[in-house]
Write a protein that holds these residues in place. Structure first.
Motif, mmCIF file in Angstrom:
data_model
loop_
_atom_site.group_PDB
_atom_site.id
_atom_site.type_symbol
_atom_site.label_atom_id
_atom_site.label_comp_id
_atom_site.label_asym_id
_atom_site.label_seq_id
_atom_site.Cartn_x
_atom_site.Cartn_y
_atom_site.Cartn_z
ATOM 1 N N MET A 143 48.910 49.798 76.292
ATOM 2 C CA MET A 143 50.355 50.007 76.150
ATOM 3 C C MET A 143 50.952 48.998 75.170
ATOM 4 O O MET A 143 51.781 49.350 74.321
ATOM 5 C CB MET A 143 51.008 49.874 77.531
ATOM 6 C CG MET A 143 52.504 50.065 77.571
ATOM 7 S SD MET A 143 52.992 51.821 77.566
ATOM 8 C CE MET A 143 54.130 51.840 76.177
ATOM 9 N N VAL A 167 50.127 49.980 71.689
ATOM 10 C CA VAL A 167 50.903 51.168 71.303
ATOM 11 C C VAL A 167 52.341 50.777 70.953
ATOM 12 O O VAL A 167 52.926 51.310 69.998
ATOM 13 C CB VAL A 167 50.855 52.227 72.428
ATOM 14 C CG1 VAL A 167 51.894 53.314 72.219
ATOM 15 C CG2 VAL A 167 49.457 52.829 72.516
ATOM 16 N N GLU A 168 52.902 49.844 71.700
ATOM 17 C CA GLU A 168 54.269 49.388 71.381
ATOM 18 C C GLU A 168 54.314 48.738 70.000
ATOM 19 O O GLU A 168 55.255 48.947 69.233
ATOM 20 C CB GLU A 168 54.761 48.412 72.454
ATOM 21 C CG GLU A 168 55.173 49.127 73.740
ATOM 22 C CD GLU A 168 55.512 48.172 74.889
ATOM 23 O OE1 GLU A 168 55.411 46.934 74.695
ATOM 24 O OE2 GLU A 168 55.854 48.671 75.974
ATOM 25 N N GLY A 201 54.189 51.381 67.466
ATOM 26 C CA GLY A 201 55.495 52.037 67.402
ATOM 27 C C GLY A 201 56.486 51.252 66.555
ATOM 28 O O GLY A 201 57.217 51.824 65.736
ATOM 29 N N PHE A 203 61.239 59.779 66.705
ATOM 30 C CA PHE A 203 60.135 58.951 67.182
ATOM 31 C C PHE A 203 60.629 57.886 68.164
ATOM 32 O O PHE A 203 60.010 57.654 69.212
ATOM 33 C CB PHE A 203 59.430 58.273 66.001
ATOM 34 C CG PHE A 203 58.205 57.484 66.407
ATOM 35 C CD1 PHE A 203 56.975 58.103 66.536
ATOM 36 C CD2 PHE A 203 58.293 56.124 66.651
ATOM 37 C CE1 PHE A 203 55.846 57.387 66.919
ATOM 38 C CE2 PHE A 203 57.172 55.392 67.040
ATOM 39 C CZ PHE A 203 55.948 56.024 67.162
ATOM 40 N N MET A 217 59.254 57.139 71.870
ATOM 41 C CA MET A 217 58.663 55.826 72.165
ATOM 42 C C MET A 217 59.344 55.185 73.361
ATOM 43 O O MET A 217 58.685 54.624 74.242
ATOM 44 C CB MET A 217 58.805 54.934 70.923
ATOM 45 C CG MET A 217 58.210 53.547 71.048
ATOM 46 S SD MET A 217 56.410 53.525 70.801
ATOM 47 C CE MET A 217 55.873 52.697 72.313
ATOM 48 N N GLU A 251 57.552 54.123 76.861
ATOM 49 C CA GLU A 251 57.585 52.764 77.424
ATOM 50 C C GLU A 251 58.018 52.790 78.892
ATOM 51 O O GLU A 251 57.472 52.063 79.719
ATOM 52 C CB GLU A 251 58.523 51.874 76.610
ATOM 53 C CG GLU A 251 57.905 51.451 75.283
ATOM 54 C CD GLU A 251 58.872 50.696 74.369
ATOM 55 O OE1 GLU A 251 60.048 50.518 74.753
ATOM 56 O OE2 GLU A 251 58.463 50.311 73.270
ATOM 57 N N GLY A 285 55.198 53.981 80.907
ATOM 58 C CA GLY A 285 54.216 52.903 81.026
ATOM 59 C C GLY A 285 54.590 51.911 82.121
ATOM 60 O O GLY A 285 53.738 51.481 82.906
ATOM 61 N N PHE A 302 51.883 61.161 72.134
ATOM 62 C CA PHE A 302 53.257 61.272 71.630
ATOM 63 C C PHE A 302 53.310 61.024 70.125
ATOM 64 O O PHE A 302 52.365 60.546 69.509
ATOM 65 C CB PHE A 302 54.197 60.311 72.372
ATOM 66 C CG PHE A 302 54.054 58.862 71.970
ATOM 67 C CD1 PHE A 302 52.993 58.102 72.409
ATOM 68 C CD2 PHE A 302 54.997 58.260 71.139
ATOM 69 C CE1 PHE A 302 52.864 56.761 72.035
ATOM 70 C CE2 PHE A 302 54.880 56.917 70.760
ATOM 71 C CZ PHE A 302 53.813 56.166 71.210
#
Lengths: 99, 99
Positions: free
Chosen positions: A44, A47-48, A51, B40, B44, B48, B51, B65
């Motif tokens: 996670m 992924v952040e 992003g 996006f 996102m 989050e 998550g 995603f």
């Protein structure tokens, strides 16, 4: 970017030499890489960061992730194929993991 | 959770009545839903929140995603199938989107 053709398979393969952990799809439509992590939280967190990078670059990958993994898929939607920008994003994603 | 069998297709269908936006896979192995977003950043932000929910519940979905969408896939890895907990997670994901 809309008017230019996507990279040829040959050109994509040349650029791929700079990011050897990434895979080129059969039709040279996209590049992807699977990253492995210790658990969900680590995936996670990566992924952040991806992003944030995507928003900064104005270039947005498709991302699949879950416990212990994240897969990043890159191509340029406007040309429905690969652009040099995809390889730049991939190289920057690599830097996130080694940082 | 390891010793118990996954939910039958019949039982999964009964629980699905509570979360009608979700789809049950053919073999009743998992449930999934696609959520649509404006861009996006919105996708996102939702991911989050999912998550954080996953870490809080100790139950981790697979998530795909990108620009304007997020797909959530739920099943219980220990039993390689559906458990009531998957439906609880799905209901809580619904609350995140309507909050």
């Amino acid at each position: 970017m809309g008017g230019i053709p996507p990279l040829t398979r040959y050109d994509a393969q040349q650029l791929l030499l700079q990011i050897p952990s990434w895979q080129l799809s059969d039709e040279a439509h996209d590049i992807r890489r699977r990253f492995e992590f210790r658990d969900f939280a680590e995936a996670m967190s990566f992924v952040e960061k991806i992003g944030e990078l995507a928003e900064r670059e104005g270039h947005h990958p498709d991302i699949c992730f879950g416990w212990g993994y994240a897969e990043i898929l890159l191509y340029s939607h406007k040309i429905d194929g690969l652009h040099e920008n995809d390889f730049i994003m991939a190289a920057k994603a690599e830097q996130l993991i080694t940082a």
